[in-house]
Write an enzyme that holds these catalytic residues in place. Structure first.
Site, mmCIF file in Angstrom:
data_model
loop_
_atom_site.group_PDB
_atom_site.id
_atom_site.type_symbol
_atom_site.label_atom_id
_atom_site.label_comp_id
_atom_site.label_asym_id
_atom_site.label_seq_id
_atom_site.Cartn_x
_atom_site.Cartn_y
_atom_site.Cartn_z
ATOM 1 N N ARG A 1 2.484 3.721 -16.158
ATOM 2 C CA ARG A 1 2.762 3.363 -17.554
ATOM 3 C C ARG A 1 4.056 4.032 -18.010
ATOM 4 O O ARG A 1 4.896 3.412 -18.648
ATOM 5 C CB ARG A 1 1.622 3.793 -18.472
ATOM 6 C CG ARG A 1 0.359 3.013 -18.295
ATOM 7 C CD ARG A 1 0.378 1.701 -19.064
ATOM 8 N NE ARG A 1 -0.885 1.014 -18.861
ATOM 9 C CZ ARG A 1 -0.998 -0.167 -18.281
ATOM 10 N NH1 ARG A 1 0.072 -0.804 -17.845
ATOM 11 N NH2 ARG A 1 -2.175 -0.739 -18.138
ATOM 12 N N ARG B 1 -1.179 7.335 7.964
ATOM 13 C CA ARG B 1 -0.624 6.138 8.638
ATOM 14 C C ARG B 1 0.683 6.499 9.311
ATOM 15 O O ARG B 1 1.757 6.104 8.879
ATOM 16 C CB ARG B 1 -0.405 5.014 7.622
ATOM 17 C CG ARG B 1 -1.645 4.412 7.029
ATOM 18 C CD ARG B 1 -2.530 3.691 8.044
ATOM 19 N NE ARG B 1 -1.850 2.713 8.847
ATOM 20 C CZ ARG B 1 -1.814 1.394 8.586
ATOM 21 N NH1 ARG B 1 -2.416 0.938 7.518
ATOM 22 N NH2 ARG B 1 -1.165 0.579 9.378
ATOM 23 N N GLU C 1 -12.015 7.529 -4.733
ATOM 24 C CA GLU C 1 -12.265 7.266 -3.316
ATOM 25 C C GLU C 1 -13.672 7.735 -2.950
ATOM 26 O O GLU C 1 -14.245 8.605 -3.610
ATOM 27 C CB GLU C 1 -11.261 8.031 -2.450
ATOM 28 C CG GLU C 1 -9.880 7.452 -2.435
ATOM 29 C CD GLU C 1 -9.750 6.216 -1.566
ATOM 30 O OE1 GLU C 1 -10.513 6.034 -0.587
ATOM 31 O OE2 GLU C 1 -8.864 5.409 -1.878
ATOM 32 N N ARG D 1 -3.894 7.010 -3.841
ATOM 33 C CA ARG D 1 -3.534 5.800 -3.114
ATOM 34 C C ARG D 1 -3.236 4.688 -4.102
ATOM 35 O O ARG D 1 -3.777 4.668 -5.199
ATOM 36 C CB ARG D 1 -4.667 5.375 -2.182
ATOM 37 C CG ARG D 1 -4.898 6.314 -1.010
ATOM 38 C CD ARG D 1 -6.121 5.875 -0.203
ATOM 39 N NE ARG D 1 -6.303 6.643 0.999
ATOM 40 C CZ ARG D 1 -6.950 7.799 1.088
ATOM 41 N NH1 ARG D 1 -7.490 8.327 0.000
ATOM 42 N NH2 ARG D 1 -7.067 8.431 2.239
ATOM 43 N N ARG E 1 0.826 -1.203 0.000
ATOM 44 C CA ARG E 1 0.000 0.000 0.000
ATOM 45 C C ARG E 1 0.856 1.247 0.000
ATOM 46 O O ARG E 1 1.985 1.241 0.467
ATOM 47 C CB ARG E 1 -0.865 0.052 1.276
ATOM 48 C CG ARG E 1 -1.923 -0.996 1.406
ATOM 49 C CD ARG E 1 -3.240 -0.652 0.772
ATOM 50 N NE ARG E 1 -3.608 0.738 0.746
ATOM 51 C CZ ARG E 1 -4.423 1.341 1.593
ATOM 52 N NH1 ARG E 1 -4.953 0.685 2.588
ATOM 53 N NH2 ARG E 1 -4.723 2.614 1.450
ATOM 54 N N CYS F 1 -7.855 2.537 -12.211
ATOM 55 C CA CYS F 1 -8.071 3.769 -11.438
ATOM 56 C C CYS F 1 -9.522 3.799 -10.969
ATOM 57 O O CYS F 1 -10.426 3.369 -11.680
ATOM 58 C CB CYS F 1 -7.818 5.007 -12.291
ATOM 59 S SG CYS F 1 -6.090 5.261 -12.698
ATOM 60 N N TYR G 1 3.981 6.051 2.614
ATOM 61 C CA TYR G 1 3.071 7.198 2.678
ATOM 62 C C TYR G 1 3.921 8.452 2.631
ATOM 63 O O TYR G 1 4.716 8.698 3.531
ATOM 64 C CB TYR G 1 2.214 7.134 3.949
ATOM 65 C CG TYR G 1 1.228 5.994 3.879
ATOM 66 C CD1 TYR G 1 -0.092 6.224 3.528
ATOM 67 C CD2 TYR G 1 1.633 4.685 4.104
ATOM 68 C CE1 TYR G 1 -0.998 5.186 3.414
ATOM 69 C CE2 TYR G 1 0.737 3.627 3.997
ATOM 70 C CZ TYR G 1 -0.569 3.887 3.656
ATOM 71 O OH TYR G 1 -1.455 2.854 3.533
#
Length: 120
Positions: A63, A115, A77, A89, A7, A74, A107
């Site tokens: 890409r 986070r 959110e 993200r 992540r 894609c 992050y």
């Protein structure tokens, strides 16, 4: 070899095409470096962007980094009131020799606040 999920997130300075691509490229590069990944290790990547980022698809940055044969997706959110704005993200599925607890999630910038326990 195991399949692991990696992540990451980055906050973009403004909804401008070049800024979205630059921030996303930095995030993908940081994920690769933190986990010693190559494009061949990546099974797929899901990119999400907060609803205020519409100037470019974040996957285009991947890409441009050479992930030409990797499935990329894609999505937007959920528009939650009070959520951090301008965030890209990534959820990457990769093949690696690393144990689950050795995977490094990344992050960057303002997204580190999402986070604090694992931010780079």
């Amino acid at each position: 070899m195991a399949v692991r999920a990696v992540r990451g997130a980055v906050q973009v300075d403004a909804d401008e095409r070049e800024l979205v691509l630059k921030a996303t490229s930095e995030l993908v590069t940081a994920l690769f470096e933190a986990n010693a990944l190559t494009p061949e290790d990546v099974i797929s990547m899901v990119f999400t962007a907060t609803p205020d980022l519409t100037s470019e698809f974040p996957a285009l940055a991947a890409r441009e980094l050479g992930l030409a044969d990797t499935p990329l997706l894609c999505a937007t959110e959920i528009a939650k009131a009070g959520a951090m704005p301008r965030v890209v993200r990534i959820l990457a599925h990769v093949e690696t020799m690393r144990a689950k607890q050795e995977v490094r999630h990344v992050y960057l910038g303002g997204a580190a606040a999402l986070r604090r326990d694992i931010a780079q």
